[in-house]
Design an enzyme around this catalytic site. Structure first.
Site, PDB file in Angstrom:
ATOM      1  N   GLY B 149       0.829  -1.197   0.000  1.00  0.00           N
ATOM      2  CA  GLY B 149       0.000   0.000   0.000  1.00  0.00           C
ATOM      3  C   GLY B 149       0.863   1.246   0.000  1.00  0.00           C
ATOM      4  O   GLY B 149       2.040   1.218   0.377  1.00  0.00           O
ATOM      5  N   CYS B 150       0.269   2.358  -0.419  1.00  0.00           N
ATOM      6  CA  CYS B 150       1.035   3.600  -0.528  1.00  0.00           C
ATOM      7  C   CYS B 150       1.421   4.131   0.850  1.00  0.00           C
ATOM      8  O   CYS B 150       2.581   4.466   1.099  1.00  0.00           O
ATOM      9  CB  CYS B 150       0.237   4.636  -1.320  1.00  0.00           C
ATOM     10  N   TYR B 151       0.453   4.206   1.760  1.00  0.00           N
ATOM     11  CA  TYR B 151       0.782   4.695   3.103  1.00  0.00           C
ATOM     12  C   TYR B 151       1.813   3.787   3.782  1.00  0.00           C
ATOM     13  O   TYR B 151       2.787   4.291   4.368  1.00  0.00           O
ATOM     14  CB  TYR B 151      -0.476   4.786   3.967  1.00  0.00           C
TER      15      TYR B 151
END
Lengths: 346, 346, 346, 346
Positions: B149-151
Site C-alpha cells: 500500500g502507498c501509506y
C-alpha cells in the site's frame, strides 16, 4: 420580517442563499426544502452552520410552503422549476427562480437551446429577467423573476453600456469566460473529480452553451436588433468566481476616458458595479464573497478593439446574491440590504 | 523483451503502470485490460497518450493473457484480485498484485481489517510482500507479489531502520500521513468532488484504516514481536504524493549523526532511498514523478523524541513504480531499469 | 460607537481585521496605519474594498491615534510591537496586540524562543493572554491583550479540557498542525512562491517553532506543572485554515461519550466552540470564514490513545476574529457581536 | 556524446533543461552555470535530483564553457543573452537561446516591444526562429537559435496551417491564453505569492505583452503581409501548462472535416502535433510533462468563426523541450530523441 423558503436548499446555489439570507436583517428562513436531505439538519450537510443555524430540511409541500412564506427561492434543476413554480405562482406568491426556465421572452429560443419543451410558456409573459442593473423597471412590476445565469451576468454587465451606446460592432463580440467549479453544482462526476480538475483548465461546450442564447437575448433587447456572439466557457481549478475576457471592435476611435465615461454614465448610481481605472483590471479575488461586479478594460489602438474584463462571484452576483438583490427590489427594501459585506480577497 | 499485461489499466494506478512500462527498455505491453473501456484506445481515455501509445483496451480473457504474457500486473479492486489472480498463478505466470489481497501473512488479520473472507488463503504462503528495501530476499524466491500500500510504503521505509536497530519504543509510534487524491482512485464521489477537496484538508478513518494492519505486520516482523501503532491518513488538495510525519520516543539519547548512521547503514546501497542531511526535510515536490523515497528527521532533545518525515509519490513508489521495481527483481534486471528519471519538482 | 485603529492594516492579519471591523455594528474604523501604503486608499491595495470602503491609509502618529481611538489593534512584526505599544498603553488606551510580544508570563521564555530581548518586560505583568475560552476573567481585568498565535489557538482549545480534567498524560502530547499560507503573511519569498507551494506539502521548524512555547505555557497553567509537547507545523497549498491532529495517551479507559462530556462541560456556554459527534470530524472547510473552532476526536481502544482534530480559520479565530472577540469583552459587548456570520464552506 | 552546458541552470526553464537533458541518450551535461548557486550541487537547489544527479553549479567562464561544450543553452534574462551569446557564437559554438534576444528578424520591432536597444543586431541575420514545425529548414542551416516564447508556440502552432491556407481573416485573430505560474519564473514577487495566486485568475499586459510581436512576426512571414492580432495572457493557479483559445473569422464556409484536413496536411509527419477529432478538445492535463502540442477546434456555423484550442506544457514545448528538439535538429538526430515520454496527466 419577510418569510422566505428555499427549494433545493442543499445544492450549491441553495446553500449560498441560506448563507446570505441567514444574515439578512429583514428575512426569516422558514423552509429549507431538500429531497436528498429531508429530515436532516442543514448543519449536518454543511457543517459550517453547526452551532449557528441548524434548521431541519423538509420535503416539498406546496400548500404549506405557500401558506407560510412570503417569497420562495427555487434552485431546482432545469425542467423541474417549470412544474413546481406555476403552482406557487398561482397561489399569489413572490418567486425567484434560479433555473433557466423563466429567463426567456421567446419559448422557441428556450426550447431550442434547452432541448426540451416548456411546461408553461404563458408564464414567460409575466416573468422578468432578474438583472437589476439592466432591467429594474420590469422586475419591480412582477412577482416571478428568472434569476440570470452566472456567465450571462458577467458578460451582460460588461457589454450593456457599450451596446446601448452603439460604441461596438455587435457581430464582433467574443466572450471568453473562465469559471470556478461550484458553477457546475454538487453532483459528483468524472469531469468534476478533484484529480481531473486540479492543475488543469479546459474549454467546454464551445459555441453551444445555453448561456449563449441568454446573452444574445438581452443584448438584442438593448441593441433593438438581433445580436449573435461567440461564447466560450472554461473550467478553472478554483471553487468560486467567473472572469470574462470580452473582445469587440469599436465603431470609432475612443480613448480610455471616453469609454470610462460611457460606463460611469450607464452605471451612475449602481451600488454593485465597480469600474477599474486605467491600468487596473478585475480579478476574481476582488469579488469572491461579495455581490460586486468589477469591470475594467483596455482600448487597443493598434487593433481598434476594446478588451473588457469582468469579474463576479458566480455563487453571489451570479446566483444567490443577485436573487437577494431581486428580493430586496420586490419588497421595496434598499437594494443592498444584507449584501453590504466586502468580499474576502484571502 | 518481457511481455507484460495490466488488469485494470484505466484506473489511476493502472494508467501509471502503463506510463512507466511504456518507457521501460525491456518491456512490451501486450494487453491493457479494462472492463469499463474495452475496445477503446487507451489514448481516448487518457489523451496524454495520443500520438504516443494508442493501444486498444481489451476485456479480461484469462487464457489469452496467460499465453501471451510473461508477467501480469493486477490493479483491481480489493476482493476482485483474489478471484482472478489464482487462475493466472496456476498457469505459471509471474504476478504483481496492487490490491491488498496478497500482502498478508495472516488471513485472520486480512479478514478482520478488510471485513471479508479471503478466497484463497493458501496463496498467502507463497506470496511475498513486495517492499524490496525490506524484503528483497523473499521477493526473489516467489512469483506472486503483494505490492505494498502507498501509506505503508511511506511509513515502513521511514521506520524500519529504527525498529531493526531497537532505537525506538514501538508502542509510541504515531504516523500522521497526508496524501494526494489520486490515492483514492478514479471513481467520482462527493468526498472527491473538486469543490469539496479544494482549499480543504481532512483526516479520515482515524485508527481504523486498513493500512494500519499492514504497517503493524511488517514492523512486527522486523521487531520480532507485535507492534501497535497509531495511523492517521489525511486528504490533501493535491493530486500526487504522500508526506508522512512520524513520531516515536527514542530508547536512549541519540544525536542526529547517530540516527543518520543507523539509516545510512540500513540503506547503504539502496538506489531509491534518499536521506536528508541535518536541517533539510523532504517535501512531496522532491519525489513527485520519481520512484524515490526521501527521508529526513529531527532529534528533539527536549522530548527525547524523533520526528521523521518521509515523502513518496503515491502512484510511483507507492504503487506502479514499486511494481516495476518488483518486476525488475523477478526478471533479474537492475532494479532501477526504467525507473531512473528524476521527479519533476515543477 | 467604539473608535478603532489598526497598526499594520495592510498585512494579511491587518486586512482581515479591517474586513471584520467594517461590518461590526458598534465600531467605527478611525485610522488604518500602513507604512508601506500610507496615503493610498485601502481599496487600491485590496480591491475587494472598492466601492465599499475606500479609506486612505496613514503613517504612524502615536499622539493622533491615541487621541482619536478608543482601542488600537497592532498587527506589527514581532519586535516592533514592544516598542510602539508601551507608548499607547501609557496614554491609557485599550490595546490588542497580534504579535507574540505580550503573550508571555515569563520574559525568559519569550527571549529564549524569540531570540531577542524584550523592550518592556514590566508590561508582561499587566497584559493578558487573549484566549477567551480559557482566560476570560483575566482579559476582563486588563486593557493590554496579547492575542494568541494561530497554531496555539487550534491546539489549546483542543487540549485544555482534557488537561484540566487530568484525562491525558501531558508528556505524550503530540500536535501535528497543517496551515494555510496566509499564516505566513504578505511578504513574498521563495518558500511562499506559488510554483513552490502549489501541489506540495512540507513540515518546517520541527521542534523549534516559537508557538511551541506558547502552547506549553498555557497548558502548564492549566495543569499546574510544566508541560512539554511535540509540535510540528506544516505548510498546505491552501490560503486559509489550520487543521491540528493531536495525539495523547489517556490516563484511564474512557469511552467516546466520557470524553465528549468532558468537552461539553468545559465549553458549556461557549458560542465559538463546536463539538463533533462520534463519526464526524472537523475540516478546514467547516470553519473558513467564521470565528468557530471545531473539535472532534476518536478514542482508539487499541492504543488507549485519543486522537483529536481541531479546525480554525487562522485569520479569524487564529487572528482577527479572536481580536474582535477580545475587544467585545473589553467593551462589555456580547462576545459574538460582529462575529455571527457562518463560514463560507464553498 | 554531445557535450552540453546550460547558462542559467537554476531558473525554472534552466532546471527543466537539466531534467530533460539528463535523460537524453546522446547528451552529457558538462556545465550548469548559475550565478546565484555557484559551488552548490544542483540537488541542493532542486532536491528532486538528490541521489540521481548531484553536479555542482559553476560560475560563468566563457572560455572554459566554449572549450568543453558542443552546444550551449542560454536561459538568461532578456538583455543578458545578447551580451554573453555573441562571445560564445564567435568561438564557433552551437547555441540555443531561450530569451527573446534572437527571435526577431527586425531589430526595430525587438527594440520597440522590449524597450531597450539590442547589443548585436547583426546576429539577427544569422539566427533562426526555433519553431521546428514552421521553420525547420532555416534551423538546420544555422547554429544560433532563438528558442520561441511559450505563448507564441501555443498560438503559432494553432494558427499557422489556417494562415498558410488563407482560410481565415488575419485581422480577426484573437488569442486568449491562460498560463501556469512557472512561465513567470523563479523570482518571488507579490504577483506570484501563493496567497495571491491561489483561487484566482487574472489577465495582465493586455494588448502590450511582448509575445504579441513575436506572434505577429511569424504569422506575417507565413501570410506574406503584416498581421496584427489581439493577445491576452492570463495567470492561472496551476504550475504548468498553457491553454490558448483562439478566435478567427473564416474566409468561407468550411466544415469540421475541411479544417481538419488543412491541419493534417500541414502537420502530416510532425511527431509533436496531436489533432483532436470532432467533439474532443485539448486540456493542459493532456500535455503537461510532454513535448506535445494538442490542437482541437470547433467550427461555429452561426458566427462563421473558428474557435481553436491549443495546449502545451510551457516548460517543455514552450521552453526546454523545444530547445532539445532544436538541438536534435542541429546534430542530425531524430527529432524525438530524448522527448518520447508521454505526459503525466495525473
Amino acid at each position: 420580517m419577510i418569510r422566505a423558503s428555499i427549494l433545493g436548499a442543499t445544492g450549491y446555489a441553495g446553500i449560498e442563499l441560506v448563507r446570505l439570507l441567514y444574515v439578512h436583517p429583514e428575512v426569516k428562513l422558514v423552509h429549507l426544502v431538500s429531497q436528498s436531505f429531508a429530515d436532516q439538519p442543514i448543519s449536518s450537510v454543511y457543517p459550517n452552520f453547526k452551532g449557528i443555524f441548524e434548521k431541519t430540511c423538509s420535503r416539498l409541500d406546496i400548500d404549506q410552503i405557500a401558506e407560510e412564506s412570503d417569497i420562495i427561492f427555487a434552485s431546482l434543476p432545469h425542467g423541474a422549476s417549470d412544474k413546481v413554480i406555476p403552482l406557487l405562482y398561482e397561489k399569489g406568491k413572490k418567486i425567484i427562480d434560479l433555473s433557466g426556465d423563466f429567463r426567456y421572452k421567446s419559448v422557441e429560443i428556450y426550447e431550442k437551446w434547452y432541448g426540451s419543451s416548456h411546461a408553461r410558456p404563458d408564464l414567460l409573459k409575466v416573468s422578468a429577467y432578474g438583472l437589476p442593473e439592466l432591467n429594474r423597471q420590469e422586475i419591480i412590476k412582477t412577482r416571478l423573476i428568472g434569476n440570470p445565469g452566472c456567465y450571462p451576468t458577467s458578460a451582460l454587465l460588461a457589454l450593456a453600456p457599450l451596446v446601448a451606446d452603439d460604441a461596438i460592432q455587435p457581430d464582433t463580440i467574443i466572450i471568453d469566460s473562465k469559471s470556478g467549479t461550484t458553477g457546475a453544482g454538487r453532483e459528483p462526476s468524472s469531469a468534476l473529480h478533484f484529480s481531473e480538475v486540479d492543475e488543469n483548465i479546459k474549454a467546454y461546450k464551445i459555441a453551444t452553451h445555453r448561456h449563449t442564447s441568454e446573452i444574445e437575448q438581452q443584448l438584442g433587447i438593448i441593441a433593438r436588433h438581433d445580436v449573435t456572439v461567440s461564447f466560450t466557457p472554461h473550467l478553472l481549478p478554483v471553487k468560486r468566481g467567473i472572469l470574462s475576457t470580452i473582445y469587440a471592435n469599436l465603431k470609432k476611435h475612443l480613448s480610455f476616458r471616453d469609454v470610462f465615461d460611457i460606463y460611469s454614465n450607464y452605471y451612475s448610481s449602481e451600488p454593485f458595479i465597480v469600474l477599474h481605472e486605467e491600468g487596473s483590471l478585475p480579478e476574481i479575488k476582488h469579488v469572491n464573497g461579495s455581490n460586486m461586479c468589477h469591470i475594467g478594460f483596455v482600448v487597443d489602438k493598434r487593433t481598434n478593439r476594446i478588451i473588457i474584463v469582468s469579474a463576479i462571484d458566480n455563487l453571489i452576483k451570479g446566483a444567490g446574491g443577485q436573487a437577494v438583490q431581486n428580493m430586496n427590489i420586490l419588497f421595496g427594501l434598499d437594494e443592498t440590504t444584507g449584501l453590504k459585506n466586502p468580499g474576502w480577497y484571502l
